[in-house]
Write an enzyme that holds these catalytic residues in place. Structure first.
Site, PDB file in Angstrom:
ATOM      1  N   ASP A  10      26.496  40.160 -54.732  1.00  0.00           N
ATOM      2  CA  ASP A  10      27.014  39.739 -56.068  1.00  0.00           C
ATOM      3  C   ASP A  10      27.999  38.752 -55.892  1.00  0.00           C
ATOM      4  O   ASP A  10      28.946  38.720 -54.947  1.00  0.00           O
ATOM      5  CB  ASP A  10      27.597  41.041 -56.867  1.00  0.00           C
ATOM      6  CG  ASP A  10      27.787  40.551 -58.614  1.00  0.00           C
ATOM      7  OD1 ASP A  10      27.438  39.411 -58.757  1.00  0.00           O
ATOM      8  OD2 ASP A  10      28.644  41.107 -59.291  1.00  0.00           O
TER       9      ASP A  10
ATOM     10  N   HIS B  27      23.228  30.246 -54.945  1.00  0.00           N
ATOM     11  CA  HIS B  27      22.067  31.152 -54.248  1.00  0.00           C
ATOM     12  C   HIS B  27      21.539  30.846 -53.082  1.00  0.00           C
ATOM     13  O   HIS B  27      21.308  31.342 -52.186  1.00  0.00           O
ATOM     14  CB  HIS B  27      21.054  31.218 -55.375  1.00  0.00           C
ATOM     15  CG  HIS B  27      21.368  31.761 -56.712  1.00  0.00           C
ATOM     16  ND1 HIS B  27      21.966  33.152 -56.898  1.00  0.00           N
ATOM     17  CD2 HIS B  27      21.300  31.279 -57.978  1.00  0.00           C
ATOM     18  CE1 HIS B  27      22.148  33.398 -58.049  1.00  0.00           C
ATOM     19  NE2 HIS B  27      21.743  32.407 -58.974  1.00  0.00           N
TER      20      HIS B  27
ATOM     21  N   LEU C 293      14.847  47.509 -37.199  1.00  0.00           N
ATOM     22  CA  LEU C 293      15.630  47.684 -38.656  1.00  0.00           C
ATOM     23  C   LEU C 293      14.663  47.586 -39.767  1.00  0.00           C
ATOM     24  O   LEU C 293      13.527  47.150 -39.759  1.00  0.00           O
ATOM     25  CB  LEU C 293      16.450  46.485 -38.883  1.00  0.00           C
ATOM     26  CG  LEU C 293      16.888  46.439 -40.585  1.00  0.00           C
ATOM     27  CD1 LEU C 293      18.295  47.329 -40.530  1.00  0.00           C
ATOM     28  CD2 LEU C 293      17.546  44.982 -40.774  1.00  0.00           C
TER      29      LEU C 293
END
Ligand code: FPP
Length: 245
Positions: free
Chosen positions: A20, A37, A131
């Protein structure tokens, strides 16, 4: 300050992040929200690298919520453009780093070309054992829980399931995240203290860490600090601390 990752034994098994603060990062610089962004994508790339370097097993990132469709069309369009670029440009690095990519969320609302990129990414990385990187994309926790309940209710109605056998473990097998352990560390950046419909069921026992840093400023160093903080927390799962028990 932790510049090195904690020992494998004190690493969380699964870290989930609510990324955020892109908009505020841009506003502080008098830039359009889209620039925030763009910087957010760069931070995603760095954190994924840091997670693989640290030997983390599972990382889930909240990329786009089912409520984010309500943002102005120009912002949604810009975000979709960034996802396209990211899924296209970063695929080879994921393959090279042994990352397995999954997407959780409602794929039916996503543009066909993005859906195809997602499917290709999942297919190309399915055999990877490093991962597990999961993007929550057009994801909503309440929707996910409703879908699981609906599926179980249908099975019960058709006589394939005895409702008495429904346990939390069985319920969890109907969630998008059935292949993953529950997150033990959930981080939200930017100072907000909400879950915003993210992994509601799965975070029942997660350690919550709210950091003031805006997502584009969340560096690998800050990520390692978060892992270090987790390593110092005492987790009880409803029981007593070890010294008392
Ligand atoms: C919240 O910032 C962030 C989002 C709604 C989208 C998250 C997207 C990224 C980090 C970039 C793209 C990611 C990938 C995986 C390629 P905000 O816009 O709500 O910020 P604000 O609260 O400061 O306005």
């Amino acid at each position: 300050m932790a510049a090195v990752p904690p020992d494998a034994s004190s690493l969380p098994r699964h870290v989930a992040i609510i990324m955020d603060g892109n908009g505020r990062w841009a506003r502080k610089r008098h830039l359009p929200r889209q620039a925030g962004h763009v910087a957010g994508v760069a931070a995603v790339r760095e954190i994924v690298r840091a997670a693989t370097d640290a030997g983390l097993q599972n990382l889930t990132l909240y990329a786009f919520s089912s409520e984010n469709w309500k943002r102005p069309p120009t912002e949604v369009g810009a975000l979709m453009g960034l996802f396209r670029l990211y899924f296209r440009n970063d695929l080879e690095e994921m393959v090279a780093r042994g990352v397995r990519v999954r997407i959780i969320g409602n794929r039916s609302r996503v543009a066909t070309d993005i859906r195809q990129m997602i499917e290709e990414m999942e297919r190309r990385t399915v055999g990877n054992t490093g991962l597990n990187l999961t993007f929550a994309f057009d994801y909503g926790g309440q929707e996910e829980i409703c879908a699981a309940a609906r599926e179980l209710a249908r099975a019960a109605k058709e006589g394939r399931l005895d409702p008495e056998t429904i346990t939390p473990e069985l319920f969890a097998t109907r969630l998008f995240t059935s292949a993953l352990p529950e997150p033990d560390l959930l981080i939200r950046t930017s100072g907000e203290r909400r879950l915003s419909n993210f992994l509601l069921w799965q975070s029942a026992y997660a350690e919550l860490l709210f950091v003031d840093t805006l997502w584009p400023d969340f560096t690998p160093e800050k990520f390692l600090e978060a892992l270090d903080q987790f390593a110092r927390r005492e987790r009880r799962f409803g029981s007593l601390p070890e010294a008392v028990a």
